[in-house]
Write an enzyme that holds these catalytic residues in place. Structure first.
Site, PDB file in Angstrom:
ATOM      1  N   CYS A   2       0.858  -1.168   0.000  1.00 52.93           N
ATOM      2  CA  CYS A   2       0.000   0.000   0.000  1.00 52.93           C
ATOM      3  C   CYS A   2       0.899   1.224   0.000  1.00 52.93           C
ATOM      4  O   CYS A   2       2.112   1.117  -0.033  1.00 52.93           O
ATOM      5  CB  CYS A   2      -0.898  -0.001   1.225  1.00 52.93           C
ATOM      6  SG  CYS A   2       0.010  -0.074   2.751  1.00 52.93           S
ATOM      7  N   GLU A 105       5.820   0.766   3.025  1.00 49.92           N
ATOM      8  CA  GLU A 105       5.010  -0.125   3.844  1.00 49.92           C
ATOM      9  C   GLU A 105       4.960   0.482   5.233  1.00 49.92           C
ATOM     10  O   GLU A 105       5.856   1.230   5.625  1.00 49.92           O
ATOM     11  CB  GLU A 105       5.610  -1.536   3.922  1.00 49.92           C
ATOM     12  CG  GLU A 105       5.584  -2.289   2.620  1.00 49.92           C
ATOM     13  CD  GLU A 105       4.180  -2.718   2.193  1.00 49.92           C
ATOM     14  OE1 GLU A 105       3.217  -2.435   2.928  1.00 49.92           O
ATOM     15  OE2 GLU A 105       4.064  -3.312   1.114  1.00 49.92           O
TER      16      GLU A 105
END
Length: 223
Positions: A2, A105
């Site tokens: 993400c 991350e």
DNA sequence: CCAGACGTTGTT
DNA sequence: GTCTGG
DNA sequence: CCAGACGTTGTT
DNA sequence: GTCTGG
């Protein structure tokens, strides 16, 4: 995976890196990207190889509802990408390479999240395995090109931070990936010493922060 | 995904 | 808590 | 053969 | 676009 991709890469770096699949053209530096905003996508089109900015979050060509109702598609799992209706068509015929200088991350609990920056230990840009699509808005008829990053298992080194990571073509075969070959073998995690990591400021995920600020990946507090 | 914002009342 | 922006 | 269906990722 | 069901 993400977060966003960060930091600039030079033309020379990308071209050298992408020489695996041949000469690259029209490459532009990009630092930092968030879901729903454009990412650079290297694809093989009729006109040859081209670097195109696309929406991050793949929209399948058959999607008929409004874009707002589309589920999250900014990542596709390597384990299921070949079967998922959302991705299987693109997996068959619209693969691409997504160049990035690195990715983020997060570790820690809510309220105490720490963002880490990951990049190649040799300093070269990364090339993520990706998919792209062209979708036409049923209302406006406007065409929209979009892409997604394929994520797979993390290697041991990465597992200290997160159990998933993007599929990085540097340690697979970029040419074979684009040719549609051996997906199972291609989607393997990189060697344990491939990446480096340092802590950065939570600013990386703040709304309103420009995507092209090199300061985003400046080392923050010591680990 | 994460970070950051999120303000109400009266009013024909 | 929930929504928005990136 | 045609008609109709087909939702993903991440979760400290 | 691709797959499934009929």
């Amino acid at each position: 995976m993400c977060g966003r991709f960060t930091q600039s890469y030079t033309w020379a770096e990308v071209e050298r890196f992408l020489s695996v699949v041949g000469p690259a053209r029209n490459l532009r530096p990009r630092y930092n990207i968030a879901p729903t905003t454009p990412i650079d996508v290297l694809r093989l089109g009729k006109a040859g190889r081209e670097l195109v900015p696309m929406r991050w979050g793949l929209v399948p060509s058959w999607w008929k509802k409004p874009l707002g109702e589309l589920p999250s598609t900014f990542n596709a799992r390597a384990e299921t990408v070949a079967e998922k209706p959302m991705f299987r068509s693109a997996f068959k015929s619209r693969r691409c390479i997504i160049p990035a200088s690195g990715f983020y991350e997060w570790t820690g609990k809510p309220g105490a999240k720490t963002p880490h920056y990951f990049s190649a230990r040799d300093g070269r840009p990364l090339a993520f395995a990706g998919l792209w699509e062209c979708w036409r808005d049923p209302e406006t008829k406007e065409p929209l090109e979009s892409a997604t990053v394929i994520v797979g298992s993390a290697n041991e080194w990465m597992r200290a931070f997160h159990d998933r990571m993007p599929v990085i073509l540097a340690w697979c075969d970029a040419g074979a990936w684009m040719a549609g070959e051996n997906p199972a073998e291609l989607l393997q995690p990189p060697p344990e010493d491939a990446l480096q990591e340092w802590i950065v400021s939570p600013r990386v995920n703040r709304s309103g922060v420009g995507d092209d600020d090199p300061a985003l990946i400046e080392p923050s507090r010591a680990a």
